[in-house]
Write an enzyme that holds these catalytic residues in place. Structure first.
Site, PDB file in Angstrom:
ATOM      1  N   THR A 162      20.039  32.035-103.787  1.00  0.00           N
ATOM      2  CA  THR A 162      19.098  32.224-104.722  1.00  0.00           C
ATOM      3  C   THR A 162      18.242  31.876-103.588  1.00  0.00           C
ATOM      4  O   THR A 162      17.349  33.420-103.532  1.00  0.00           O
ATOM      5  CB  THR A 162      19.377  30.468-104.904  1.00  0.00           C
ATOM      6  OG1 THR A 162      19.103  29.882-103.443  1.00  0.00           O
ATOM      7  CG2 THR A 162      20.351  29.615-106.191  1.00  0.00           C
ATOM      8  N   LYS A 188      26.426  30.673-100.595  1.00  0.00           N
ATOM      9  CA  LYS A 188      25.327  30.700-100.740  1.00  0.00           C
ATOM     10  C   LYS A 188      24.725  29.779 -99.904  1.00  0.00           C
ATOM     11  O   LYS A 188      25.430  28.873 -99.505  1.00  0.00           O
ATOM     12  CB  LYS A 188      24.715  31.550-101.867  1.00  0.00           C
ATOM     13  CG  LYS A 188      25.019  29.991-102.615  1.00  0.00           C
ATOM     14  CD  LYS A 188      24.192  29.120-102.917  1.00  0.00           C
ATOM     15  CE  LYS A 188      22.429  29.459-102.959  1.00  0.00           C
ATOM     16  NZ  LYS A 188      22.222  27.745-103.030  1.00  0.00           N
ATOM     17  N   THR A 199      23.528  22.450 -98.177  1.00  0.00           N
ATOM     18  CA  THR A 199      23.382  22.750 -99.365  1.00  0.00           C
ATOM     19  C   THR A 199      23.574  23.759 -99.839  1.00  0.00           C
ATOM     20  O   THR A 199      23.038  25.005 -99.934  1.00  0.00           O
ATOM     21  CB  THR A 199      21.901  22.311 -99.766  1.00  0.00           C
ATOM     22  OG1 THR A 199      21.139  21.270 -99.355  1.00  0.00           O
ATOM     23  CG2 THR A 199      22.149  23.163-100.954  1.00  0.00           C
ATOM     24  N   GLU A 281      15.117  28.493 -94.275  1.00  0.00           N
ATOM     25  CA  GLU A 281      14.802  28.791 -94.429  1.00  0.00           C
ATOM     26  C   GLU A 281      13.069  29.456 -93.488  1.00  0.00           C
ATOM     27  O   GLU A 281      13.242  27.859 -92.973  1.00  0.00           O
ATOM     28  CB  GLU A 281      13.486  28.208 -95.701  1.00  0.00           C
ATOM     29  CG  GLU A 281      15.078  28.392 -97.256  1.00  0.00           C
ATOM     30  CD  GLU A 281      14.682  27.664 -98.016  1.00  0.00           C
ATOM     31  OE1 GLU A 281      15.149  27.422 -98.985  1.00  0.00           O
ATOM     32  OE2 GLU A 281      13.850  25.850 -98.515  1.00  0.00           O
ATOM     33  N   ASN A 404       9.015  26.620 -99.589  1.00  0.00           N
ATOM     34  CA  ASN A 404       9.068  25.072-100.481  1.00  0.00           C
ATOM     35  C   ASN A 404       8.015  24.514-101.037  1.00  0.00           C
ATOM     36  O   ASN A 404       7.983  23.844-101.614  1.00  0.00           O
ATOM     37  CB  ASN A 404       9.686  24.082 -99.286  1.00  0.00           C
ATOM     38  CG  ASN A 404      11.190  24.999 -99.211  1.00  0.00           C
ATOM     39  OD1 ASN A 404      11.946  24.886-100.061  1.00  0.00           O
ATOM     40  ND2 ASN A 404      11.238  25.148 -97.823  1.00  0.00           N
ATOM     41  N   SER A 409       6.962  26.389-109.191  1.00  0.00           N
ATOM     42  CA  SER A 409       5.480  25.883-109.728  1.00  0.00           C
ATOM     43  C   SER A 409       5.845  27.443-110.262  1.00  0.00           C
ATOM     44  O   SER A 409       5.713  28.508-109.857  1.00  0.00           O
ATOM     45  CB  SER A 409       4.913  26.144-108.069  1.00  0.00           C
ATOM     46  OG  SER A 409       4.936  24.466-108.146  1.00  0.00           O
TER      47      SER A 409
END
Lengths: 409, 409
Positions: A162, A188, A199, A281, A404, A409
């Site tokens: 992702t 992943k 996660t 991230e 993030n 959005s």
């Protein structure tokens, strides 16, 4: 979705050369679940006799496919099995619709591969709270079935990404009585990585022959020391899933005494866990937090997680600032026992704080130089007992905010 | 130290007009503890008969002045009292040296003001792990003593600032039997704000007459609903201190039944707590997280804190993204009980999720419009019981990273 502009600076040089695992075949397809122009569904077909063990998020708001996997994981069967995974949509917090969507996918896979529905494990990863367009997945099942191949594991690793900036794979060989067992896994995950399992989705395959109870107890024990010891942002996904499938095709049986196999499995799990952190991230630093001298291993883990999750520690690391005061703060707030005046702290080889105060030999300049490294070790000795723990994390940077504040959005 | 370029966009219009509290005098000085060109020490002189109650950080690595205050807070005395505070250096994690430095300051203040040393409360805020240059403070005591004035509270609020972008003050009047009690307080704090009291210093003064036990029980109860309900970054300081001094100069005695006084004190504490959040490092949004329907108030608080501390929730707010999936995630990971399919979520007046799934009336466009507000309310109803909690926080922005990746270096 997230703006991913480049591969993490902490990524390995390339995807490793993963061996074929007898009894496992893979296929992938671009089903358009959410993403365009890329594969987003992977299917793994597992030979009859395969045992499947697992570990899952402990989130109270677990997604429907996680609950479905958990219900199936303890069941014995001589039938084959399958794992189907989609990216782009997590099928989480979708109410009754989520359960129906999971069932629609697993039932269709069972029919296509002629398996009992209880032997089809599914995962979904991506956006939360939107209905899974399961028809787009089931429409591709014939194509998935027709393209199954034993060398498709790298493509599978790519299809489940992702916000990942690189696909994650790891493998090892284990020799038992002169015979070779192979282990290969993919993962992943890059954000929402925290406390109770990271996660992430992880699938590990081996041609070892293993009773379900043996395999499950190994997976549970190793999970506690690998995936449960990494954190990117302290946030825990509703979808974390680890599945380990042992096809038995090598004919070599492993038992709870198979130390060599367990060590091999541990290596693959830890390597994949580290790769998830390395794709954290916005990460620019890979950090090991090592705690010794705690009253117990559990208390050491609490301290290590408190340090690894502290935004102030993580921003200091991003700024290459040897700000050990923030490490002291994180220990103090953790809730586990600590004695300020027994505490020692090292940044790599540098003794920074010695039993409650800055070391007389400490050089800020030397410590600042150390902080420029890409791989860092923060070691805390509490001076209280024999408890130890290790946790891995990354720094907190502008790129984390960028990724993030805009995702979805 | 931090690069502070401008006042928080969430700051109040200006410093409030605080009343003189009979029995309290203030002075400030530029002692050069760490900062140049600004005041960095404040002294509050409290009249004989003043009672002093308090609440402190629960960090296991508390700073020396905090331990010293805690030891003194329970002692009764008819003598006057004093509070001395320096900014720039927290005198935390400084070993034996820290205790000596605190004693050097409090002993010198006691001698200058002719008080018992047990009646001198001190706080230090700023960098951790560096020895406090206490001689710079004590060298200014005569000047501090000579300039004590009853109208110096605003200057005091400025002298205790560190990364704060605005001084914080609040006041209220309470009328009991036709007579007026005044309450005025000041605070500092903008980062390292979390779980067990925010990272901050707070000093509140009143001319009420109050037994120590009455005042202490009020302060403890109100602290749990005000300062312990705010969080900027989940990090807890080693120096958090709240002192409430009642001079008795009004002649009006308050008891545990003085609901009006307690409500006034609550207003001032909550206002100061909100101002700390409004000065949260890098904050652009002020967010109330309200949780209802939990099994207990304690569990509601755990959920509210989990939402308010989640980096993914806070970055979504920064990005004005109505990403309610992340709210679900934060509830799931909190550790307190939740039932996914009983969960409802509102962003302000907008029902986003209704009993486990997106509301049929939900409009993403409408929610995105709501998220553009500077003040936001996230309300979660768990649908399980009668437990409620409210917590206040801010968003997580690039400016937080800027401030904290550079502080100290």
């Amino acid at each position: 979705m997230a703006k991913i502009t480049s591969v993490s600076p902490l990524a390995p040089a390339g995807f490793p050369d993963l061996p074929v695992i007898d009894g496992v075949r893979f296929s992938t397809v671009a089903a358009g679940v959410r993403y365009a122009g890329r594969t987003d569904v992977m299917l793994a077909d597992l030979a009859p006799g395969t045992t499947v063990a697992g570990a899952f998020t402990r989130s109270a708001t677990r997604a429907a496919p996680v609950l479905d996997c958990q219900a199936k994981i303890g069941t014995h069967s001589d039938a084959g099995a399958a794992i189907i995974v989609n990216s782009g949509n997590a099928n989480a917090f979708t109410g009754r619709n989520g359960i129906d969507a999971t069932r629609a996918v697993t039932t269709a896979v069972a029919a296509a591969l002629d398996l009992p529905e209880t032997r089809v494990f599914s995962s979904s990863t991506g956006v939360i709270g939107e209905p899974l367009p399961h028809g787009r997945i089931t429409a591709k099942l014939e194509e998935l079935k027709d393209t199954l191949a034993s060398d498709g594991i790298e493509a599978a690793a790519k299809a489940i990404m992702t916000t990942d900036t690189f696909p994650k794979g790891s493998a090892t060989d284990v020799t038992i009585n002169g015979k070779t067992i192979r282990i290969a896994g993919i993962a992943k995950g890059s954000g929402m990585i925290a406390p109770d399992m990271a996660t992430m989705l992880v699938y590990i395959f081996t041609d070892a022959k293993a009773d379900l109870s043996v395999l499950q107890s190994m997976v549970s024990a190793l999970n506690a020391k690998t995936f449960n010891c990494i954190t990117v942002d302290s946030d825990t996904s509703t979808s974390d899933t680890l599945l380990v499938a042992a096809t038995g095709a090598s004919g070599i049986e492993v038992t709870e005494d198979s130390v060599g196999f367990m060590e091999g499995l541990r290596r693959v799990m830890l390597d994949l866990a580290h790769q998830v952190v390395r794709d954290g991230e916005g990460a620019t630093k890979f950090v090991e937090v090592s705690v010794t001298g705690a009253h117990s291993d559990d208390e050491a883990h609490v301290h290590a997680k408190s340090i690894a999750n502290s935004p102030l520690v993580k921003t200091a690391i991003a700024g290459e600032d040897p700000n050990w005061g923030r490490v002291v703060m994180a220990i103090g707030k953790s809730g586990a026992r600590a004695d300020r005046d027994a505490l020692s702290i090292w940044f790599g080889p540098i003794l920074v704080a010695d039993k409650g105060w800055v070391s007389p030999d400490y050089s800020e300049e030397e410590a600042a130089k150390y902080m420029k490294n890409q791989n860092l070790v923060i070691h805390v000795d509490l001076g209280l007992g024999g408890g130890t723990a290790r946790v891995w994390t990354c720094d907190l940077t502008h790129a984390y905010i960028e990724i993030n504040a805009d995702y979805r959005s």
